[in-house]
Design a protein around this motif. Sequence first.
Motif, PDB file in Angstrom:
ATOM      1  N   HIS A  39      56.059  60.426  57.743  1.00 54.46           N
ATOM      2  CA  HIS A  39      55.823  61.905  58.403  1.00 54.46           C
ATOM      3  C   HIS A  39      57.289  62.658  58.362  1.00 54.46           C
ATOM      4  CE1 HIS A  39      57.575  59.197  61.368  1.00 54.46           C
ATOM      5  NE2 HIS A  39      58.188  60.240  61.958  1.00 54.46           N
TER       6      HIS A  39
ATOM      7  N   THR B 159      72.734  47.794  63.622  1.00 56.97           N
ATOM      8  CA  THR B 159      71.630  46.715  63.271  1.00 56.97           C
ATOM      9  C   THR B 159      70.322  47.253  63.838  1.00 56.97           C
ATOM     10  OG1 THR B 159      72.372  45.600  64.978  1.00 56.97           O
ATOM     11  CG2 THR B 159      73.121  44.765  62.954  1.00 56.97           C
TER      12      THR B 159
ATOM     13  N   ALA C 206      70.888  58.989  64.832  1.00 55.43           N
ATOM     14  CA  ALA C 206      71.393  57.964  64.192  1.00 55.43           C
ATOM     15  C   ALA C 206      72.423  58.361  63.059  1.00 55.43           C
ATOM     16  CB  ALA C 206      70.426  57.211  63.856  1.00 55.43           C
TER      17      ALA C 206
ATOM     18  N   HIS D 222      52.923  65.427  67.835  1.00 57.79           N
ATOM     19  CA  HIS D 222      52.622  64.325  67.240  1.00 57.79           C
ATOM     20  C   HIS D 222      51.159  63.781  67.851  1.00 57.79           C
ATOM     21  CE1 HIS D 222      55.893  63.640  64.522  1.00 57.79           C
ATOM     22  NE2 HIS D 222      56.796  63.303  65.541  1.00 57.79           N
TER      23      HIS D 222
ATOM     24  N   PRO E 191      69.723  54.591  58.591  1.00 59.39           N
ATOM     25  CA  PRO E 191      70.254  55.827  58.557  1.00 59.39           C
ATOM     26  C   PRO E 191      71.562  55.940  59.182  1.00 59.39           C
ATOM     27  CG  PRO E 191      68.274  56.037  59.837  1.00 59.39           C
ATOM     28  CD  PRO E 191      68.329  54.637  58.969  1.00 59.39           C
ATOM     29  N   ALA E 192      71.871  55.044  60.101  1.00 59.48           N
ATOM     30  CA  ALA E 192      73.193  55.240  60.952  1.00 59.48           C
ATOM     31  C   ALA E 192      74.160  54.555  60.105  1.00 59.48           C
ATOM     32  CB  ALA E 192      73.108  54.474  62.031  1.00 59.48           C
TER      33      ALA E 192
ATOM     34  N   GLY F 147      66.503  50.977  55.954  1.00 65.59           N
ATOM     35  CA  GLY F 147      66.383  50.697  57.486  1.00 65.59           C
ATOM     36  C   GLY F 147      64.721  51.247  57.756  1.00 65.59           C
ATOM     37  N   GLN F 148      64.663  51.686  59.041  1.00 65.31           N
ATOM     38  CA  GLN F 148      63.380  52.166  59.441  1.00 65.31           C
ATOM     39  C   GLN F 148      62.833  53.456  58.694  1.00 65.31           C
ATOM     40  OE1 GLN F 148      62.029  49.711  60.948  1.00 65.31           O
ATOM     41  NE2 GLN F 148      63.995  48.932  60.866  1.00 65.31           N
ATOM     42  N   LEU F 149      63.598  54.009  57.887  1.00 65.20           N
ATOM     43  CA  LEU F 149      63.111  55.358  57.184  1.00 65.20           C
ATOM     44  C   LEU F 149      62.204  55.040  56.056  1.00 65.20           C
ATOM     45  CD1 LEU F 149      66.596  57.149  56.915  1.00 65.20           C
ATOM     46  CD2 LEU F 149      64.750  57.772  58.287  1.00 65.20           C
TER      47      LEU F 149
ATOM     48  N   ALA G  98      76.612  52.243  66.026  1.00 66.20           N
ATOM     49  CA  ALA G  98      75.942  53.519  65.937  1.00 66.20           C
ATOM     50  C   ALA G  98      74.471  53.271  65.570  1.00 66.20           C
ATOM     51  CB  ALA G  98      76.370  54.237  64.523  1.00 66.20           C
ATOM     52  N   GLY G  99      73.666  54.373  65.891  1.00 61.49           N
ATOM     53  CA  GLY G  99      72.343  54.196  65.658  1.00 61.49           C
ATOM     54  C   GLY G  99      71.536  53.744  66.798  1.00 61.49           C
ATOM     55  N   ASP G 100      70.176  53.150  66.661  1.00 62.48           N
ATOM     56  CA  ASP G 100      69.348  52.609  67.434  1.00 62.48           C
ATOM     57  C   ASP G 100      70.246  51.713  68.359  1.00 62.48           C
ATOM     58  OD1 ASP G 100      67.372  54.364  67.221  1.00 62.48           O
ATOM     59  OD2 ASP G 100      65.974  52.766  66.150  1.00 62.48           O
TER      60      ASP G 100
ATOM     61  N   LYS H 246      62.659  40.276  61.909  1.00 59.44           N
ATOM     62  CA  LYS H 246      63.421  40.228  63.221  1.00 59.44           C
ATOM     63  C   LYS H 246      62.435  39.364  64.338  1.00 59.44           C
ATOM     64  CE  LYS H 246      66.252  44.212  63.368  1.00 59.44           C
ATOM     65  NZ  LYS H 246      67.034  45.118  63.897  1.00 59.44           N
TER      66      LYS H 246
ATOM     67  N   ALA I  31      66.281  59.275  64.053  1.00 58.57           N
ATOM     68  CA  ALA I  31      66.951  58.847  62.887  1.00 58.57           C
ATOM     69  C   ALA I  31      68.052  60.188  62.715  1.00 58.57           C
ATOM     70  CB  ALA I  31      66.100  58.942  61.665  1.00 58.57           C
TER      71      ALA I  31
ATOM     72  N   VAL J 219      77.247  46.699  58.956  1.00 57.38           N
ATOM     73  CA  VAL J 219      76.218  45.517  59.152  1.00 57.38           C
ATOM     74  C   VAL J 219      74.898  46.553  59.459  1.00 57.38           C
ATOM     75  CG1 VAL J 219      75.321  43.541  60.049  1.00 57.38           C
ATOM     76  CG2 VAL J 219      77.854  43.928  59.897  1.00 57.38           C
ATOM     77  N   GLY J 220      73.965  46.687  58.634  1.00 60.14           N
ATOM     78  CA  GLY J 220      72.635  47.443  58.631  1.00 60.14           C
ATOM     79  C   GLY J 220      72.619  48.605  57.851  1.00 60.14           C
TER      80      GLY J 220
HETATM   81  C1  LIG Z   1      57.226  54.577  64.080  1.00 57.16           C
HETATM   82  C2  LIG Z   1      58.511  54.951  64.082  1.00 57.16           C
HETATM   83  C3  LIG Z   1      58.692  56.473  63.887  1.00 57.16           C
HETATM   84  C4  LIG Z   1      59.551  57.093  63.851  1.00 57.16           C
HETATM   85  N1  LIG Z   1      59.790  58.547  63.575  1.00 57.16           N
HETATM   86  C5  LIG Z   1      60.942  58.984  63.751  1.00 57.16           C
HETATM   87  C6  LIG Z   1      61.003  60.619  63.595  1.00 57.16           C
HETATM   88  O1  LIG Z   1      60.031  61.174  63.243  1.00 57.16           O
HETATM   89  N2  LIG Z   1      62.171  61.090  63.482  1.00 57.16           N
HETATM   90  C7  LIG Z   1      63.311  60.517  63.658  1.00 57.16           C
HETATM   91  O2  LIG Z   1      64.462  61.158  63.621  1.00 57.16           O
HETATM   92  N3  LIG Z   1      63.363  59.283  63.969  1.00 57.16           N
HETATM   93  C8  LIG Z   1      62.105  58.398  63.954  1.00 57.16           C
HETATM   94  N4  LIG Z   1      61.946  57.090  64.064  1.00 57.16           N
HETATM   95  C9  LIG Z   1      63.387  56.590  64.695  1.00 57.16           C
HETATM   96  C10 LIG Z   1      64.161  56.032  63.391  1.00 57.16           C
HETATM   97  O3  LIG Z   1      63.648  55.546  62.567  1.00 57.16           O
HETATM   98  C11 LIG Z   1      65.206  55.372  63.999  1.00 57.16           C
HETATM   99  O4  LIG Z   1      65.948  55.882  64.938  1.00 57.16           O
HETATM  100  C12 LIG Z   1      66.459  55.175  63.022  1.00 57.16           C
HETATM  101  O5  LIG Z   1      65.802  54.587  61.711  1.00 57.16           O
HETATM  102  C13 LIG Z   1      67.352  54.109  63.523  1.00 57.16           C
HETATM  103  O6  LIG Z   1      68.509  54.046  62.646  1.00 57.16           O
HETATM  104  P1  LIG Z   1      69.560  52.755  62.385  1.00 57.16           P
HETATM  105  O7  LIG Z   1      70.133  52.883  61.169  1.00 57.16           O
HETATM  106  O8  LIG Z   1      70.157  52.769  63.833  1.00 57.16           O
HETATM  107  O9  LIG Z   1      68.500  51.634  62.555  1.00 57.16           O
HETATM  108  P2  LIG Z   1      67.599  51.077  61.385  1.00 57.16           P
HETATM  109  O10 LIG Z   1      66.819  52.186  60.623  1.00 57.16           O
HETATM  110  O11 LIG Z   1      66.516  49.993  62.210  1.00 57.16           O
HETATM  111  O12 LIG Z   1      68.418  50.237  60.465  1.00 57.16           O
HETATM  112  C14 LIG Z   1      68.988  48.949  60.771  1.00 57.16           C
HETATM  113  C15 LIG Z   1      68.983  47.940  59.538  1.00 57.16           C
HETATM  114  O13 LIG Z   1      70.026  46.735  60.076  1.00 57.16           O
HETATM  115  C16 LIG Z   1      69.422  46.000  59.139  1.00 57.16           C
HETATM  116  N5  LIG Z   1      69.937  44.728  59.965  1.00 57.16           N
HETATM  117  C17 LIG Z   1      69.479  44.371  61.132  1.00 57.16           C
HETATM  118  N6  LIG Z   1      69.991  43.122  61.450  1.00 57.16           N
HETATM  119  C18 LIG Z   1      70.780  42.843  60.521  1.00 57.16           C
HETATM  120  C19 LIG Z   1      71.695  41.540  60.366  1.00 57.16           C
HETATM  121  N7  LIG Z   1      71.980  40.862  61.454  1.00 57.16           N
HETATM  122  N8  LIG Z   1      72.057  41.547  59.133  1.00 57.16           N
HETATM  123  C20 LIG Z   1      71.903  42.171  58.042  1.00 57.16           C
HETATM  124  N9  LIG Z   1      71.398  43.639  58.122  1.00 57.16           N
HETATM  125  C21 LIG Z   1      70.605  43.601  59.602  1.00 57.16           C
HETATM  126  C22 LIG Z   1      67.987  45.863  58.991  1.00 57.16           C
HETATM  127  O14 LIG Z   1      67.305  45.327  58.091  1.00 57.16           O
HETATM  128  C23 LIG Z   1      67.864  47.584  58.880  1.00 57.16           C
HETATM  129  O15 LIG Z   1      67.712  47.779  57.698  1.00 57.16           O
HETATM  130  C24 LIG Z   1      60.910  56.450  64.238  1.00 57.16           C
HETATM  131  C25 LIG Z   1      61.009  55.046  64.189  1.00 57.16           C
HETATM  132  C26 LIG Z   1      59.800  54.378  64.219  1.00 57.16           C
HETATM  133  C27 LIG Z   1      59.753  52.827  64.379  1.00 57.16           C
END
Ligand SMILES: Cc1cc2nc3c(=O)[nH]c(=O)nc-3n(C[C@H](O)[C@H](O)[C@H](O)COP(=O)(O)OP(=O)(O)OC[C@H]3O[C@@H](n4cnc5c(N)ncnc54)[C@H](O)[C@@H]3O)c2cc1C
Lengths: 165, 499
Positions: free
Chosen positions: B162, B243, B431, B320, B127-128, B155-157, B419-421, B66, B428, B123-124
Amino acid sequence: MEIEKAMERGYLLTEEIEDTFPSEERLRRGMVAIIECPQEIPCNPCVESCPFGAITMEGGINGIPVVDYDRCTGCTLCAQVCPGHAIFLARILDDSRAVVVVPHEFLPVPERGEEVKLLDRAGRDVGRGRVLWLLKPEREVHYYLVALEVPRELWKEVRALEVIR
Amino acid sequence: MRYGRIEEHPILKFERGRKVRFTLDGRELWGYEGEPIAIALLANGHDVFFRMEDGRPRGPFCMIGKCSSCLMVVDGVPNTRTCVTPLREGMDVRTQHGEPGLPERVSDSFVPPMEIRRSLVVVGGGPAGLTAAIQAHDLGVEDVLIVDEGMRLGGQLLKQTHRFFGNKKYYAGKRGIEIARILEREVEERGIEKMLMGTVIGVFRESEPRARYTLGAVVKREVNGVYKTGFVRILADAVIFATGAAEKYLPFENNDLVGVMGAGGIQTAMNVWGLRPGSRALVVGAGNVGVIVAYQMLQAGIKVEAIVEIMPRIGAYFVHAAKVARRGVPILTRHTILRAIGEDRVEGATIARVDDRWNPIPGTERDLDVDLIALSVGLKPSVELVQQAGARLRYVGRLGGFIAVRDRYHRFAPFGYVAGDLSGIEEATTAMMEGKIAGAAAAHDLGRAPPREASRVIREVEEDLKTFRSGPIGRRIEEALRAVVVEPPPEEWGGEIGD
Ligand SMILES: Cc1cc2nc3c(=O)[nH]c(=O)nc-3n(C[C@H](O)[C@H](O)[C@H](O)COP(=O)(O)OP(=O)(O)OC[C@H]3O[C@@H](n4cnc5c(N)ncnc54)[C@H](O)[C@@H]3O)c2cc1C
């Protein structure tokens, strides 16, 4: 419970929670769970894990878990599932010794009988203790519960261990 | 040793590929096949990846493609994101200086463009996105495509070692990495199509009359052992954007030194790739991300000297914070970082106490002997693509910054969903719930869902969301969401999804 002060430093002081602790009389009867989870967060695996219905939460998933110390059998199931590592167990053995069970997720893993450093909630060295037993949950991932024999007066303080080799 | 491979870990086992040779500026090095080039370089002790025109050094920061701190010339292609490009035998990696020129022999590095058409594109693949794709597929959308720029789904998972809060239905008590595996398996079992190492770079609307949405993606594909880049034009009847978010930056002196990393970037290096990006760390920010990453650094064998937090109280969940406190890590509230010390890379940090107006108090400065500074000062939703897709953005500080205005079905436009972040920084668990709603809504809007099924799923998940957000933290999110959720759902977006 007032947790604002704890949120300034990251840990509770014994005097801030001891009124929720089981009585010494209960601790002498056997192992019992002590939950140090004072904040309303959306989490309830401990409640779901207890086969004896000893853990309750008022107001649903965001409630604060409360242990009914008479129902609790000290079986450790809640401590095994707690994502926050906030559940400990304790019992008083005799006039000089107590047992505290703490989660341990670091290397090295101590061995049975080994003497380890005892840490309190702020990570301070509060003495030495001996490993009585370890519980390794049947999952691919390691997350140990370690039972420590500690000086009796320390059951309220010891919350982690460090291996000293 | 500043950098090192993690050989033993209390939770993780690192399965590394075979050893391969590659060159850096002509010098021969080795790494493991399939790991990001950036990881192999750090493991070899090489951390300045490129230099700006004025000579300032740049090294890895986000580790998820990113930011632009890890760009290098790889096999002749400049501006290659080395954190998301897997290492291959014989790769030619070169340090970049200032603005690079165009590649000399374009034809060698690229494959011809292609065009595909799908009913639903997600796109992405975090978890979402994954739950959205699964839900839409289960409700009858057969040709769903997931595009993700990472090397694996999750993704961030993928870096969360933890255990998660929540309830059983949404995998409470499981580690993020386990949840990623479960979702990945569910995607695979359904035969849902995925395009990994594919970055969606643009959404084109007016220029393409044949589809509601046209996405442009740049995809890396392996051809005879070398990665080639290709452009894919994706025509879609509906698009779900999931995303995620990017880590925020913080202004302070020398904040661009190598060794100032996003906490999430450190997590990716340690937990996904088994590389220790430093030996002694300072964490800036005591939110959930900061304290969790501090704990995981301890597990990886990195000493954490302190966590500084400018606010008077810790933002993370108490439990935590308590996990790191009992390992002896001081959490210093009302403290901030003043500067990073060092020439090219971090060799220390100066911290200080702040007064009630967040100004550093003279005389309270203190130098810490650290070689790694972890920034965990918040996440901001990655809204660039939805904005191109026509979403109206609104700034909501509590949700992380600009986010798309949407309806309760997560539509920001007809047949467009978030959806999601991306639709507000949360967790997560939520999300996944949001992904389900978006997936069900898309299946409904596309006319594929059996009658009443989409609305049944949506009502159930809405109940789960409400329960989940009923605590003090969730209530603040609910309130913030009011600024972006339009009620009732606009007719032109598809209106109510009723029984
Ligand atoms: C250090 C940390 C600790 C956390 N701890 C917890 C916890 O204990 N419990 C909990 O519930 N949540 C936790 N979270 C939050 C959780 O990880 C996020 O809320 C969750 O992953 C969001 O999901 P998402 O699918 O919206 O986004 P993401 O998991 O960020 O997935 C987005 C995906 O989109 C892809 N992407 C982005 N842009 C593009 C593009 N232009 N083209 C193609 N692909 C793209 C990325 O590669 C990524 O795989 C934590 C987050 C962090 C950073």
